[in-house]
Design an enzyme around this catalytic site. Sequence first.
Site, short mmCIF file in Angstrom:
data_model
loop_
_atom_site.label_atom_id
_atom_site.label_comp_id
_atom_site.label_asym_id
_atom_site.label_seq_id
_atom_site.Cartn_x
_atom_site.Cartn_y
_atom_site.Cartn_z
N GLU A 166 0.82 -1.21 0.00
CA GLU A 166 0.00 0.00 0.00
C GLU A 166 0.86 1.26 0.00
OE1 GLU A 166 -3.64 2.23 2.34
OE2 GLU A 166 -2.62 0.58 3.34
N ASP A 180 -0.82 -4.97 3.04
CA ASP A 180 -1.19 -3.76 3.75
C ASP A 180 -0.52 -3.83 5.12
OD1 ASP A 180 -2.31 -1.56 4.97
OD2 ASP A 180 -4.33 -1.95 4.27
N ILE A 195 -0.42 -1.87 7.79
CA ILE A 195 -1.36 -1.60 8.89
C ILE A 195 -2.70 -1.30 8.25
CG2 ILE A 195 -1.97 -0.14 10.84
CD1 ILE A 195 0.97 0.35 11.36
N ASP A 196 -3.58 -2.29 8.26
CA ASP A 196 -4.93 -2.08 7.75
C ASP A 196 -5.78 -1.53 8.89
OD1 ASP A 196 -7.05 -2.30 5.82
OD2 ASP A 196 -7.82 -3.94 7.05
N THR A 202 -5.45 2.16 9.55
CA THR A 202 -4.50 3.14 10.08
C THR A 202 -5.17 4.18 10.97
OG1 THR A 202 -2.97 2.84 8.23
CG2 THR A 202 -2.81 4.90 9.46
N ASP A 215 -6.24 -4.50 0.86
CA ASP A 215 -7.17 -4.50 1.99
C ASP A 215 -7.90 -5.83 2.14
OD1 ASP A 215 -6.84 -1.70 2.69
OD2 ASP A 215 -8.00 -1.24 0.90
#
Length: 274
Positions: free
Chosen positions: A78, A93, A95-96, A98, A219
Amino acid sequence: MNSPFDAAAIRARAEVAIAIALDVGREAARFRRESAPGTLAIENKGLQDFVTVADKRAEEAIRNGLLSRFPEDTFMGEESGGRSGGAGTWVVDPIDGTTNYIRGFRHWGVSIAFVVAGKVEIGVVYDAAEDKVFHAVRGGGAFKDGLPVHAGATTDPANALVILGHSRKTSFDDHLALSKRLHERGMDYRRMGAAAIDLVRVAEGTADLYYERHLNAWDMLAGALIAEEAGAMVAMPPVDSLLADGGPVIAHSPGLAGEFAFILEVEGLARSAD
């Protein structure tokens, strides 16, 4: 197209991805706990779309960890971009969720998928709320810290819990209309803000539906495979289309297929089938 990887090669990649997701997720959680106000170095990528130094560090750690072991693979993240191609592609991702991470709401995670020949072969999601890792290898079932998980057995909509995502790229009026329709059928609903975690909630039977009209591939791909391998019914566009443009995803308990068929019609989707 057949996969160029045998079962042992896929399993080796899954084991590495599980270990990396756990290490990176725990380090991101530690960094968040120990960060003084203002030290997350938040950047705004768009309206309610943020990135922090933690996202960038996490993605770099995941990239380095995976490609040091499997240098022939390609990487798409990402934050740093990249491309799909070659024999297999990691779609990440770091940190999905954020925004949740920034605010200290522990509904966030690390999402790592491995795509081969247009199919997701590995899905790994670190769940920060429980400090556990969900994973699936195509055809092998879904697991949470090594223990099998299964989609819910709910058949009565009045007992259903659903999670709805919403992207600012789609109509909020449509989102409200869908919420109203599900509410009128007796369902309770949430909006939690981290698609990868929402999908594993369907996989473990905590929720009976996750639906969002537009997501990026990083995601959804890992969580969608985990939900599918847990027995949920999953529908989304072809993986190559998602890698290029993103799109919708729906995952739900099989006993409620009739309740959610209209969503597939709206999106023009068919449920996944091997």
